[in-house]
Motif scaffolding. Structure first.
Motif, short mmCIF file in Angstrom:
data_model
loop_
_atom_site.label_atom_id
_atom_site.label_comp_id
_atom_site.label_asym_id
_atom_site.label_seq_id
_atom_site.Cartn_x
_atom_site.Cartn_y
_atom_site.Cartn_z
N LYS A 257 104.59 -113.50 6.47
CA LYS A 257 105.14 -114.58 7.31
C LYS A 257 106.13 -114.03 8.33
CE LYS A 257 104.66 -118.14 3.73
NZ LYS A 257 105.39 -119.05 2.80
N THR B 153 96.89 -116.02 12.72
CA THR B 153 97.09 -117.40 12.27
C THR B 153 96.14 -117.78 11.15
OG1 THR B 153 95.58 -118.24 13.98
CG2 THR B 153 97.92 -118.11 14.55
N ARG B 154 94.99 -117.08 11.06
CA ARG B 154 93.99 -117.42 10.03
C ARG B 154 94.17 -116.61 8.74
NH1 ARG B 154 90.39 -117.43 14.62
NH2 ARG B 154 89.66 -115.34 14.07
N GLN C 33 104.08 -112.48 11.09
CA GLN C 33 103.43 -113.53 11.87
C GLN C 33 104.41 -114.16 12.85
OE1 GLN C 33 101.95 -115.86 8.50
NE2 GLN C 33 99.83 -115.49 9.17
N ASN C 34 105.60 -114.47 12.37
CA ASN C 34 106.63 -115.06 13.24
C ASN C 34 107.03 -114.09 14.34
OD1 ASN C 34 106.73 -117.47 11.79
ND2 ASN C 34 108.32 -116.72 10.41
N VAL D 95 104.38 -114.22 17.04
CA VAL D 95 104.42 -115.49 17.74
C VAL D 95 105.47 -115.46 18.85
CG1 VAL D 95 105.10 -117.92 17.51
CG2 VAL D 95 103.49 -116.92 15.88
N LEU E 79 96.05 -112.60 17.98
CA LEU E 79 96.96 -113.65 17.51
C LEU E 79 96.19 -114.68 16.68
CD1 LEU E 79 99.08 -114.08 20.76
CD2 LEU E 79 99.83 -113.05 18.61
N ALA E 80 94.96 -114.97 17.08
CA ALA E 80 94.15 -115.91 16.29
C ALA E 80 93.87 -115.37 14.90
CB ALA E 80 92.84 -116.20 17.03
#
Length: 332
Positions: free
Chosen positions: A257, A243-244, A260-261, A264, A239-240
């Protein structure tokens, strides 16, 4: 004599014949096939007659289901030892329905509509086994389908699960493909359950993310590293990494995006190593198989359903598979 046979006024089939024909319908892939099989064992009947019979008996089966849901579920095998784990798997598939414009030459209404058939599977973990060839199988399971809201599917599946020993299971595991309605059902019915995102679906989203970032040629190396992290207890690192990410512009950026969502919202369902270490499933193969079977029955060439047509046939199938068959013929 009609009274002794159990025939109602104007009834032209005996209950025994109805039972045999209904069983044949639920065990074959189409009404035409059922008619052909019935002809082999000596009962000449056409597919239209079988369809009418299914609608009548299926309506009875659905009424009995609704009545059962108002009662307290009684466990079928109370003498059986309590299970360590009860497993729920949920998914859905799209079926073709006749729309409001069906059969009309000129209309602004849709002639064909697609709606989801939601499906749930329940089993106790000790009922999972493998063939000599390594193929997974379940010695006992419950399969429930519903065309409407997921919470109603949860209500029906929960009742049947209680009959199979859910109430005495120590832990509950829910496996799904990430659809919001699945987790809504879990929260409504099994709030204390551990939830797991089906690993195959998770991998599909990782691949979609990799292709958006690096294209078809560059994606494999990046994706394999991320999947290794996911599968081997490094979800936080995974997950990190997400985010990067440097999000590209344009359509590719939108896809990045989106993925990514997605992760999350699934972050608390990625504990694959710990779940697998206990011998528990991290994939939803049982319900995927059930959905495949439903598509094999309800999604064949030329099939366009009504909601009543699906529900009544499915009610009959569930009565046979979930051990309510005798109630259709010998209900008190």
């Amino acid at each position: 004599m009609r009274q002794r046979w159990g025939l109602q006024p104007y009834q032209t089939m005996s209950p025994v014949l109805e039972q045999r024909l209904a069983f044949t319908v639920t065990a074959t892939g189409a009404y035409e096939e059922a008619a052909a099989v019935a002809g082999v064992w000596g009962s000449a009947v056409d597919d239209a007659t079988l369809h009418r019979l299914t609608q009548r008996l299926g309506a009875r089966a659905e009424q009995q289901t609704q009545a059962r849901l108002q009662t307290v579920a009684v466990e079928l095998h109370p003498q059986r030892a309590a299970s360590e784990l009860a497993v729920f798997m949920l998914d859905g598939c799209q079926l073709r329905y006749r729309g409001l414009g069906w059969g009309k030459k000129k209309t602004r209404k849709n002639r064909v509509e697609w709606h989801e058939l939601k499906t749930g599977v329940f089993y106790l973990h000790e009922q999972a086994a493998q063939t000599e060839g390594g193929r997974g199988l379940l010695n006992e399971k419950v399969v429930i389908c519903w065309q409407g809201q997921g919470l109603e599917l949860g209500r029906r599946l929960h009742w049947e699960a209680l009959r199979r020993g859910l109430g005495r299971a120590e832990l509950i595991l829910v496996v799904g493909d990430g659809a919001p309605w699945i987790w809504n059902v879990a929260a409504d019915r099994w709030a204390s359950a551990q939830e797991v995102l089906d690993f195959y679906h998770a991998s599909e989203h990782v691949w979609a993310l990799g292709r958006a970032l690096y294209g078809e040629a560059g994606a494999p190396a990046w994706v394999e590293r991320r999947l290794h992290e996911l599968r081997h207890g490094q979800a936080e690192k995974f997950l990190a990494q997400l985010t990067r990410l440097k999000v590209p512009r344009g359509e590719a950026g939108d896809r990045v995006k989106e993925q990514q969502n997605y992760f999350v919202h699934q972050a608390q369902r990625l504990n694959y190593q710990a779940v697998a270490a206990r011998g528990w499933p991290i994939g939803s193969g049982a319900v995927e198989s059930a959905c495949s079977g439903k598509q094999g029955r309800f999604k064949r060439r030329g099939q366009f359903w009504t909601k009543a047509g699906v529900r009544h046939l499915e009610a009959l199938i569930e009565a046979r598979q979930n051990h309510h068959w005798e109630e259709l013929w010998f209900a008190t």
